[in-house]
Enzyme design. Structure first.
Site, PDB file in Angstrom:
ATOM      1  CG  ASN A  37      -2.112   0.915   1.028  1.00  0.00           C
ATOM      2  OD1 ASN A  37      -2.272   1.529  -0.039  1.00  0.00           O
ATOM      3  ND2 ASN A  37      -2.946   1.017   2.032  1.00  0.00           N
ATOM      4  CG  HIS A 122     -11.531  -3.345  10.420  1.00  0.00           C
ATOM      5  ND1 HIS A 122     -10.623  -2.589   9.728  1.00  0.00           N
ATOM      6  CD2 HIS A 122     -10.859  -4.449  10.812  1.00  0.00           C
ATOM      7  CE1 HIS A 122      -9.455  -3.193   9.714  1.00  0.00           C
ATOM      8  NE2 HIS A 122      -9.561  -4.333  10.354  1.00  0.00           N
ATOM      9  NE  ARG A 147      -9.458  -2.212  13.525  1.00  0.00           N
ATOM     10  CZ  ARG A 147      -8.715  -1.585  12.600  1.00  0.00           C
ATOM     11  NH1 ARG A 147      -7.467  -1.981  12.356  1.00  0.00           N
ATOM     12  NH2 ARG A 147      -9.219  -0.570  11.912  1.00  0.00           N
ATOM     13  CE1 TYR A 159      -6.406   1.690  12.657  1.00  0.00           C
ATOM     14  CE2 TYR A 159      -5.668   2.404  10.486  1.00  0.00           C
ATOM     15  CZ  TYR A 159      -6.150   1.427  11.325  1.00  0.00           C
ATOM     16  OH  TYR A 159      -6.403   0.177  10.829  1.00  0.00           O
ATOM     17  CG  ASP A 210      -4.306  -1.482  14.673  1.00  0.00           C
ATOM     18  OD1 ASP A 210      -4.367  -1.779  13.466  1.00  0.00           O
ATOM     19  OD2 ASP A 210      -3.230  -1.261  15.279  1.00  0.00           O
ATOM     20  CG  HIS A 212      -2.187   2.023  13.027  1.00  0.00           C
ATOM     21  ND1 HIS A 212      -1.394   2.708  12.155  1.00  0.00           N
ATOM     22  CD2 HIS A 212      -2.841   1.112  12.282  1.00  0.00           C
ATOM     23  CE1 HIS A 212      -1.553   2.251  10.924  1.00  0.00           C
ATOM     24  NE2 HIS A 212      -2.426   1.267  10.972  1.00  0.00           N
ATOM     25  CD  GLU A 236      -3.462  -4.763  14.652  1.00  0.00           C
ATOM     26  OE1 GLU A 236      -4.654  -5.067  14.852  1.00  0.00           O
ATOM     27  OE2 GLU A 236      -3.048  -4.451  13.540  1.00  0.00           O
ATOM     28  CD  GLU A 262      -0.883  -3.892  10.393  1.00  0.00           C
ATOM     29  OE1 GLU A 262      -1.832  -4.427  11.001  1.00  0.00           O
ATOM     30  OE2 GLU A 262      -1.003  -2.868   9.732  1.00  0.00           O
ATOM     31  NE  ARG A 283      -2.252  -7.268  13.122  1.00  0.00           N
ATOM     32  CZ  ARG A 283      -3.296  -7.452  12.334  1.00  0.00           C
ATOM     33  NH1 ARG A 283      -4.057  -8.526  12.518  1.00  0.00           N
ATOM     34  NH2 ARG A 283      -3.584  -6.613  11.351  1.00  0.00           N
ATOM     35  CG  HIS A 312      -2.239  -6.912   7.783  1.00  0.00           C
ATOM     36  ND1 HIS A 312      -1.396  -6.291   6.896  1.00  0.00           N
ATOM     37  CD2 HIS A 312      -3.207  -6.018   8.062  1.00  0.00           C
ATOM     38  CE1 HIS A 312      -1.844  -5.068   6.643  1.00  0.00           C
ATOM     39  NE2 HIS A 312      -2.928  -4.875   7.352  1.00  0.00           N
ATOM     40  CG  ASP A 316      -3.780  -2.282   2.783  1.00  0.00           C
ATOM     41  OD1 ASP A 316      -4.577  -1.900   3.656  1.00  0.00           O
ATOM     42  OD2 ASP A 316      -2.652  -2.737   3.034  1.00  0.00           O
ATOM     43  CD  GLU A 339      -6.953  -6.641   9.800  1.00  0.00           C
ATOM     44  OE1 GLU A 339      -5.753  -6.939   9.812  1.00  0.00           O
ATOM     45  OE2 GLU A 339      -7.357  -5.465   9.845  1.00  0.00           O
ATOM     46  CD1 TRP A 402      -1.450   7.746   9.907  1.00  0.00           C
ATOM     47  CD2 TRP A 402      -1.021   5.737   8.991  1.00  0.00           C
ATOM     48  NE1 TRP A 402      -2.609   7.282   9.394  1.00  0.00           N
ATOM     49  CE2 TRP A 402      -2.409   6.067   8.822  1.00  0.00           C
ATOM     50  CE3 TRP A 402      -0.559   4.521   8.515  1.00  0.00           C
ATOM     51  CZ2 TRP A 402      -3.300   5.195   8.174  1.00  0.00           C
ATOM     52  CZ3 TRP A 402      -1.448   3.660   7.878  1.00  0.00           C
ATOM     53  CH2 TRP A 402      -2.791   4.020   7.706  1.00  0.00           C
TER      54      TRP A 402
END
Ligand code: CS2
Ligand code: MG
Length: 402
Positions: A37, A122, A147, A159, A210, A212, A236, A262, A283, A312, A316, A339, A402
């Site tokens: 991605n 999600h 999630r 996010y 998550d 992130h 996560e 991930e 993951r 993961h 994407d 996931e 991010w």
């Protein structure tokens, strides 16, 4: 059976995907997912300019030999671009092998070790009302695990929050959009998020979250401890994953299960986390961690240390990866959860897959190979559309994870 041709197709049915097609002299075709991605063209070039010429004339059945030829033969090893490219070749060769044997890939991997693969979806919202509606919609679909992500009061554009009812795609702009973050606000808010979910939906459903990559180790320890009363299935990526020893500090402060991986692309990225039992779920994904061949090695190492899989499966990663993941998930002894964010309707036009979702469990289907067909004519209708993932800044302007 010899490889006679190989090519890469970049298409954008709602978001960008990179697909590898390998053809053989027995008329059997295999496909692999080479999507990374925000860096799609880097993998396309690595495959087209440096890998595919080396495949022509090789025996398609020699999956292990080709994997090591591409990994060790490059000299420059590991990294997301290299390992995503190798993963696409690996998955395409497993697809070919299954089709040649007339068996679904999971039968080649030792057969089913369970009836189905538990997945999580999600649920998100700009407030608790919106989150609650989305969570309830997932329960109505039969999900056993969800999630939860929510907007954080006082923090704009964080996010995981799409417009209500919209499909979430973080790579949404031709140049990186700037998201914002403030850990203090988040740490005060997260327990309230879980309190809402548990009060609304009880403890009979698995609830995941998550982080992130955004906290310091001690902040992550504080988060995990604050969520213990709400029994998360996992938190996560609490901290940047590459700092493996940081997880020792987190483990000193909380029993909340941790999932990481991930962004990893090899067994060496997670060796310390697994062998020191610093995480509970790994993951790593088929498409970013070297394909089926390498992912099985990671899960085999994890099994020795009581670490389970939690691959993961964001949008994407194309349906090719989703299918390949389900074949692996169905067969490994230390399966944890998978996931499944789902894909756009246009994506289903391009990637016609045979996997199913029933009452919270998924199955790859019994078609030979992966059970996914790539429609090149449909793909041609969705040309590549350059997109970047966001960049994150704290409220004072400091660039942040991010
Ligand atoms: C996220 C991903 O699904 C997840 O766990 O971390 O959606 C991640 O943000 C994207 O894959 C990045 O492209
Ligand atoms: Mg994640």
């Amino acid at each position: 059976m010899l490889i006679t041709a190989a090519r890469v197709v970049v298409t954008s049915p709602g978001r960008n995907y990179v697909t590898l097609i390998i053809d053989t002299d027995e008329g059997i075709r295999g496909i692999g997912d080479a999507t990374l991605n925000g860096r799609e063209l880097a993998v396309e070039s690595y495959l087209r300019d440096h890998i595919l010429p080396l495949l022509i004339g090789r025996e398609a059945n020699r999956i292990e030999d080709i994997w090591h030829y591409l990994y060790k033969g490059a000299y420059w090893r590991r990294g997301p671009v290299t390992m995503t490219a190798i993963a696409a070749v690996d998955v395409a060769l497993w697809d070919i092998k299954g089709k040649a044997a007339g068996m679904p890939v999971y039968e080649l991997l030792g057969g089913a070790a369970r009836n189905g693969v538990m997945v999580y979806g999600h649920a998100s919202g700009s407030d608790f009302a919106e989150l609650g509606d989305d969570f309830r919609a997932h329960l109505d679909l039969g999900y056993k695990a969800v999630r939860v992500q929510s907007a954080i009061p006082g923090v704009d554009k964080t996010y995981g929050i799409p417009a209500a009812g919209a499909y979430y795609e973080p790579a949404s702009s031709a140049l990186p959009q700037e998201d914002s973050w403030e850990s203090t606000s988040y740490l005060d808010f997260a327990p309230r998020l879980f309190e809402f979910v548990r009060e609304e939906f009880g403890f009979g459903v698995h609830v995941l979250h998550d982080v992130h990559h955004r906290l310091t180790p001690i902040e992550a320890g504080r988060l995990g401890k604050s969520l213990e009363p709400y029994r998360p299935f996992w938190i996560e990526d609490p901290t940047p994953a590459e700092d493996q020893s940081a997880f020792r500090l987190i483990r000193q402060h909380t029993t909340t299960p941790i999932a990481v991986g991930e962004v990893f692309n090899s067994i060496w990225d997670c060796q310390q986390l697994i062998t020191e039992r610093l995480i509970d779920y790994i993951r790593t994904s088929v498409s970013h961690a070297g394909g089926i061949t390498h992912l099985r090695r990671i899960f085999a190492l994890a099994e020795l240390y009581g670490v389970r899989s939690g691959s993961h499966g964001a949008g994407d990663l194309s349906p090719i990866t989703m299918a390949a993941a389900l074949h692996v998930d169905l067969t490994i002894p230390n399966f944890g959860i998978q996931e499944f964010m789902g894909h756009t309707p246009q994506t289903a036009e391009v990637f016609r897959h045979g996997y199913t979702f029933t009452d919270g469990l998924m199955h790859p289907g019994s078609a030979p190979g992966l059970g996914v067909e790539f429609d090149e004519d449909a793909a041609a209708a969705f040309p590549y559309n350059p997109k970047y993932l966001p960049v994150n800044r704290r409220l004072d302007g400091t660039v942040h994870d991010w």
